[in-house]
Motif scaffolding. Sequence first.
Motif, PDB file in Angstrom:
ATOM      1  N   ARG A   1       6.388   3.223  -9.164  1.00 54.65           N
ATOM      2  CA  ARG A   1       6.764   2.474 -10.369  1.00 54.65           C
ATOM      3  C   ARG A   1       8.123   1.771 -10.220  1.00 54.65           C
ATOM      4  O   ARG A   1       8.850   1.584 -11.208  1.00 54.65           O
ATOM      5  N   GLN A   2       8.452   1.397  -9.020  1.00 57.76           N
ATOM      6  CA  GLN A   2       9.704   0.670  -8.787  1.00 57.76           C
ATOM      7  C   GLN A   2       9.428  -0.610  -8.007  1.00 57.76           C
ATOM      8  O   GLN A   2       8.512  -0.657  -7.180  1.00 57.76           O
ATOM      9  N   THR A   3      10.218  -1.611  -8.267  1.00 56.09           N
ATOM     10  CA  THR A   3      10.060  -2.891  -7.577  1.00 56.09           C
ATOM     11  C   THR A   3      11.397  -3.388  -7.049  1.00 56.09           C
ATOM     12  O   THR A   3      12.473  -2.937  -7.482  1.00 56.09           O
ATOM     13  N   GLU A   4      11.296  -4.309  -6.108  1.00 55.67           N
ATOM     14  CA  GLU A   4      12.457  -5.028  -5.597  1.00 55.67           C
ATOM     15  C   GLU A   4      12.110  -6.513  -5.583  1.00 55.67           C
ATOM     16  O   GLU A   4      10.956  -6.893  -5.844  1.00 55.67           O
ATOM     17  N   GLU A   5      13.090  -7.323  -5.259  1.00 61.59           N
ATOM     18  CA  GLU A   5      12.828  -8.749  -5.113  1.00 61.59           C
ATOM     19  C   GLU A   5      12.587  -9.062  -3.635  1.00 61.59           C
ATOM     20  O   GLU A   5      13.396  -8.701  -2.780  1.00 61.59           O
ATOM     21  N   TYR A   6      11.468  -9.695  -3.359  1.00 60.71           N
ATOM     22  CA  TYR A   6      11.134 -10.113  -1.999  1.00 60.71           C
ATOM     23  C   TYR A   6      11.535 -11.578  -1.845  1.00 60.71           C
ATOM     24  O   TYR A   6      11.113 -12.442  -2.634  1.00 60.71           O
TER      25      TYR A   6
ATOM     26  N   LYS B   1       0.843  -1.199   0.000  1.00 67.71           N
ATOM     27  CA  LYS B   1       0.000   0.000   0.000  1.00 67.71           C
ATOM     28  C   LYS B   1       0.875   1.246   0.000  1.00 67.71           C
ATOM     29  O   LYS B   1       1.861   1.338   0.736  1.00 67.71           O
ATOM     30  N   MET B   2       0.464   2.248  -0.772  1.00 66.27           N
ATOM     31  CA  MET B   2       1.291   3.443  -0.949  1.00 66.27           C
ATOM     32  C   MET B   2       0.752   4.668  -0.221  1.00 66.27           C
ATOM     33  O   MET B   2       1.490   5.631   0.003  1.00 66.27           O
ATOM     34  N   ALA B   3      -0.520   4.674   0.120  1.00 70.62           N
ATOM     35  CA  ALA B   3      -1.100   5.790   0.877  1.00 70.62           C
ATOM     36  C   ALA B   3      -1.879   5.193   2.040  1.00 70.62           C
ATOM     37  O   ALA B   3      -2.834   4.444   1.827  1.00 70.62           O
ATOM     38  N   LEU B   4      -1.462   5.499   3.258  1.00 72.13           N
ATOM     39  CA  LEU B   4      -2.056   4.878   4.439  1.00 72.13           C
ATOM     40  C   LEU B   4      -3.113   5.778   5.068  1.00 72.13           C
ATOM     41  O   LEU B   4      -2.945   7.001   5.140  1.00 72.13           O
ATOM     42  N   ALA B   5      -4.174   5.153   5.542  1.00 77.76           N
ATOM     43  CA  ALA B   5      -5.222   5.881   6.252  1.00 77.76           C
ATOM     44  C   ALA B   5      -4.737   6.172   7.668  1.00 77.76           C
ATOM     45  O   ALA B   5      -4.373   5.250   8.400  1.00 77.76           O
TER      46      ALA B   5
ATOM     47  N   VAL C   1       2.697   9.701 -19.944  1.00 81.44           N
ATOM     48  CA  VAL C   1       2.788   9.023 -18.655  1.00 81.44           C
ATOM     49  C   VAL C   1       3.996   8.090 -18.613  1.00 81.44           C
ATOM     50  O   VAL C   1       4.370   7.477 -19.614  1.00 81.44           O
ATOM     51  N   SER C   2       4.595   8.002 -17.436  1.00 77.07           N
ATOM     52  CA  SER C   2       5.710   7.067 -17.237  1.00 77.07           C
ATOM     53  C   SER C   2       5.149   5.651 -17.124  1.00 77.07           C
ATOM     54  O   SER C   2       4.163   5.431 -16.414  1.00 77.07           O
ATOM     55  N   PRO C   3       5.769   4.697 -17.787  1.00 78.48           N
ATOM     56  CA  PRO C   3       5.214   3.336 -17.784  1.00 78.48           C
ATOM     57  C   PRO C   3       5.409   2.633 -16.440  1.00 78.48           C
ATOM     58  O   PRO C   3       6.353   2.902 -15.706  1.00 78.48           O
ATOM     59  N   TYR C   4       4.482   1.741 -16.159  1.00 84.08           N
ATOM     60  CA  TYR C   4       4.570   0.886 -14.971  1.00 84.08           C
ATOM     61  C   TYR C   4       5.348  -0.383 -15.315  1.00 84.08           C
ATOM     62  O   TYR C   4       5.201  -0.931 -16.409  1.00 84.08           O
ATOM     63  N   PRO C   5       6.160  -0.871 -14.383  1.00 84.94           N
ATOM     64  CA  PRO C   5       6.751  -2.201 -14.600  1.00 84.94           C
ATOM     65  C   PRO C   5       5.639  -3.243 -14.614  1.00 84.94           C
ATOM     66  O   PRO C   5       4.662  -3.140 -13.869  1.00 84.94           O
ATOM     67  N   ARG C   6       5.784  -4.234 -15.493  1.00 80.67           N
ATOM     68  CA  ARG C   6       4.756  -5.253 -15.645  1.00 80.67           C
ATOM     69  C   ARG C   6       5.298  -6.636 -15.303  1.00 80.67           C
ATOM     70  O   ARG C   6       6.432  -6.977 -15.676  1.00 80.67           O
ATOM     71  N   VAL C   7       4.474  -7.398 -14.619  1.00 81.29           N
ATOM     72  CA  VAL C   7       4.758  -8.811 -14.406  1.00 81.29           C
ATOM     73  C   VAL C   7       3.844  -9.580 -15.350  1.00 81.29           C
ATOM     74  O   VAL C   7       2.619  -9.458 -15.284  1.00 81.29           O
ATOM     75  N   THR C   8       4.421 -10.316 -16.263  1.00 82.03           N
ATOM     76  CA  THR C   8       3.625 -11.045 -17.240  1.00 82.03           C
ATOM     77  C   THR C   8       3.307 -12.447 -16.735  1.00 82.03           C
ATOM     78  O   THR C   8       4.110 -13.072 -16.018  1.00 82.03           O
ATOM     79  N   VAL C   9       2.127 -12.924 -17.122  1.00 84.80           N
ATOM     80  CA  VAL C   9       1.696 -14.259 -16.718  1.00 84.80           C
ATOM     81  C   VAL C   9       1.018 -14.917 -17.913  1.00 84.80           C
ATOM     82  O   VAL C   9       0.256 -14.280 -18.643  1.00 84.80           O
ATOM     83  N   ASP C  10       1.315 -16.168 -18.115  1.00 88.55           N
ATOM     84  CA  ASP C  10       0.759 -16.916 -19.241  1.00 88.55           C
ATOM     85  C   ASP C  10      -0.636 -17.424 -18.872  1.00 88.55           C
ATOM     86  O   ASP C  10      -0.843 -18.616 -18.617  1.00 88.55           O
TER      87      ASP C  10
ATOM     88  N   GLY D   1       6.533  -4.342  -5.006  1.00 87.17           N
ATOM     89  CA  GLY D   1       6.541  -2.909  -5.245  1.00 87.17           C
ATOM     90  C   GLY D   1       5.375  -2.440  -6.079  1.00 87.17           C
ATOM     91  O   GLY D   1       4.340  -3.113  -6.181  1.00 87.17           O
ATOM     92  N   ASP D   2       5.548  -1.279  -6.693  1.00 83.76           N
ATOM     93  CA  ASP D   2       4.492  -0.626  -7.462  1.00 83.76           C
ATOM     94  C   ASP D   2       4.518  -1.176  -8.882  1.00 83.76           C
ATOM     95  O   ASP D   2       5.166  -0.625  -9.783  1.00 83.76           O
ATOM     96  N   VAL D   3       3.814  -2.284  -9.091  1.00 84.21           N
ATOM     97  CA  VAL D   3       3.897  -3.039 -10.325  1.00 84.21           C
ATOM     98  C   VAL D   3       2.494  -3.483 -10.719  1.00 84.21           C
ATOM     99  O   VAL D   3       1.618  -3.601  -9.875  1.00 84.21           O
ATOM    100  N   VAL D   4       2.286  -3.724 -12.022  1.00 86.34           N
ATOM    101  CA  VAL D   4       0.980  -4.193 -12.491  1.00 86.34           C
ATOM    102  C   VAL D   4       1.147  -5.563 -13.129  1.00 86.34           C
ATOM    103  O   VAL D   4       2.263  -6.004 -13.439  1.00 86.34           O
ATOM    104  N   LEU D   5       0.017  -6.222 -13.346  1.00 83.95           N
ATOM    105  CA  LEU D   5       0.006  -7.598 -13.842  1.00 83.95           C
ATOM    106  C   LEU D   5      -0.487  -7.617 -15.286  1.00 83.95           C
ATOM    107  O   LEU D   5      -1.582  -7.144 -15.582  1.00 83.95           O
TER     108      LEU D   5
END
Length: 739
Positions: A136-141, A114-118, A295-304, A159-163
């Motif tokens: 728009r940045q990720t790390e390896e967990y 989460k990027m904005a907390l209540a 717009v700056s692109p989002y990193p994408r995680v691809t899935v088959d 991180g801040d990534v889309v699928l």
Amino acid sequence: MGRKVTVATCALNQWALDFEGNFQRILKSIQIAKGKGARYRLGPELEICGYGCWDHYHESDTLLHSLQVLAALLDSPVTQDIICDVGMPIMHRNVRYNCRVIFLNRKILLIRPKMALANEGNYRELRWFTPWARSRQTEEYVLPRMLQDLTEQKTVPFGDVVLATQDTCVGSEICEELWTPRSPHVDMGLDGVEIITNASGSHHVLRKAHTRVDLVTMATSKNGGIYLLANQKGCDGDRLYYDGCAMIAMNGSIFAQGTQFSLDDVEVLTATLDLEDVRSYRAEISSRNLEATRVSPYPRVTVDFALSVSEDLLEPVSEPVEWTYHRPEEEISLGPACWLWDFLRRSKQAGFFLPLSGGVDSAASACIVYSMCCLVCEAVKSGNRQVLIDVQNLVDESSYTPQDPRELCGRLLTTCYMASENSSQETHSRATKLAQVIGSYHISLSIDTVVKAVLGIFSLVTRKLPQFSAHGGSSRENLALQNVQARIRMVLAYLFAQLSLWSRGARGSLLVLGSANVDESFPTFLGVTAGSILTAPCGRGSLILTPSDEACGCLSTPPCNPGLLGYLTKYDCSSADINPIGGISKTDLRAFVQFCAERFQLPVLQTILSAPATAELEPLADGQVSQMDEEDMGMTYAELSIFGRLRKVAKAGPYSMFCKLLNMWRDSCTPRQVAEKVKLFFSKYSMNRHKMTTLTPAYHAENYSPDDNRFDLRPFLYNTRWPWQFLCIDNQSSCPFNQ
């Protein structure tokens, strides 16, 4: 060619730290979603552990058990062949995050923090979590070993990534992010993300549903796209009731609406939508398309994996629906009733005990319990097996099937009219008639013997016997005599709550219900701590503080010492177990009681509404009530609601409140009258702020709750004279320009 996708979102009644129950409800929702053909399932915020864990998030056990539940979900055959989006806390590099974990077929695809907390009002997320600040940045967990062995993965994107699936792109928002000025869905949509999901833990406040729906529809009308909102539902262990309202929207229209109030533990919404409708909608908005090129692109995680499975042009798609809103009176009828049901079944108590005064507030609490009984009977009739099991456990009868709300109310609610020599026949009659029409088990008793015994002890020790003002006593004596009645009622309420079922040969104990509304609980006027006397700010000696009824209705019947202007006595109505109306204004409660009179055919409520609000703690005058709440307080309940909202929601101090009310009341009050009302309010507010440390946990329905422990964190020791602030008011109110 169409690209039709079926997506699912949920409203789940999760319970803080109930890992087994939460796990089973998540599994059930996934099973239902798959049964409806969905290929993506979204659940509520922090659904694995329950949202309201509060400081349990600091415990390593909460993180460990959440990971164990995630492992069980990954390993379950139920979760195969559907993308599952679940919420849980994650510790990454020794920092705790509120996350979404998205997985498919025993593989974790990504973790989105989460990027904005209540962190206002009821929420303290910054106390437990850290927002992800790297857009728009990720790390390896690095996965814990229990997950590595199961998934055969060592690390996953964090991180801040889309699928990105074979046919579309999905991005996540988490609750508060939808409410921020620049929500992530804006840039995601501009970057070609076609499905936005939002996992929420959003609680019920009267009239809040309109805002929630507007935010979702606006998000998709300006930028196009599909939006899924999931939400927690029910009471997960605290003052809040999470009210569901799951929804699916596309291109500015709602396509699926979930219930706002329901006793169903699991609710799943699905919609079949055509991605080509999103693409054509976006393509014709030239201003949006111009923004999209920048717009700056989002990193994408691809899935088959594809969310669309059929290219059959005849396959039906969902149609838009018109959102149906509840009126505030209906919200009061349903929200607190559902909250009470969760509280009752999870506390394992056998019912409720309610001191019934014959006033509006205690009548409102009784009507909410009756509404709960109606909801239970309706749920059982519709085949809700869990509700049937719960009610059978409550009444300790395995063959019992509730059908009549009045009969069920007789089993779950005990009401009690506690008369004194100061009580009128009218309030006694109103309380008795209300108990008869809703079916509660009703008791009438007199407290005079106990009052005289307590005063006898005082007289034996001091050789003095206090008198009411009407009999020549001082204001100190008068107040003490009223508070004795109020506090004795509290003691009797708890005695009967613990032993009345025992005396009837039944199992269990009862929860004591309070009935002080938010206006009375707001610390501003009458009633003080036992034995204390406060000096009036003007210096005219002791302030005469009197209790009131309706406010409380709760532990007094005649009501006790209620509270908006501090119109509540410590350890009287403030000492119930829970309070279903403690976050509801007097104005809304009167509208609710009127609604109940019509909805449930309870004509006795009309006589309660038409009766003047009175505490009945002072002697009668020729057999008639002489003490009136609003006269005691020096202002009306309607005015108190305005003061409460200005103080809490508008953050108004004495001077700014005076300035706002000058305009608001310009047709009914002179500047000098406004000044006197504001100064009276703040004087009594500061004198009685200490009471907020002992308020009964109350259903939260208004944003001006004075609950010191969770919601209103102002101090409780003030200079009651407010000399600088009041001087500013005086200077302004006497200015010729304002005359």
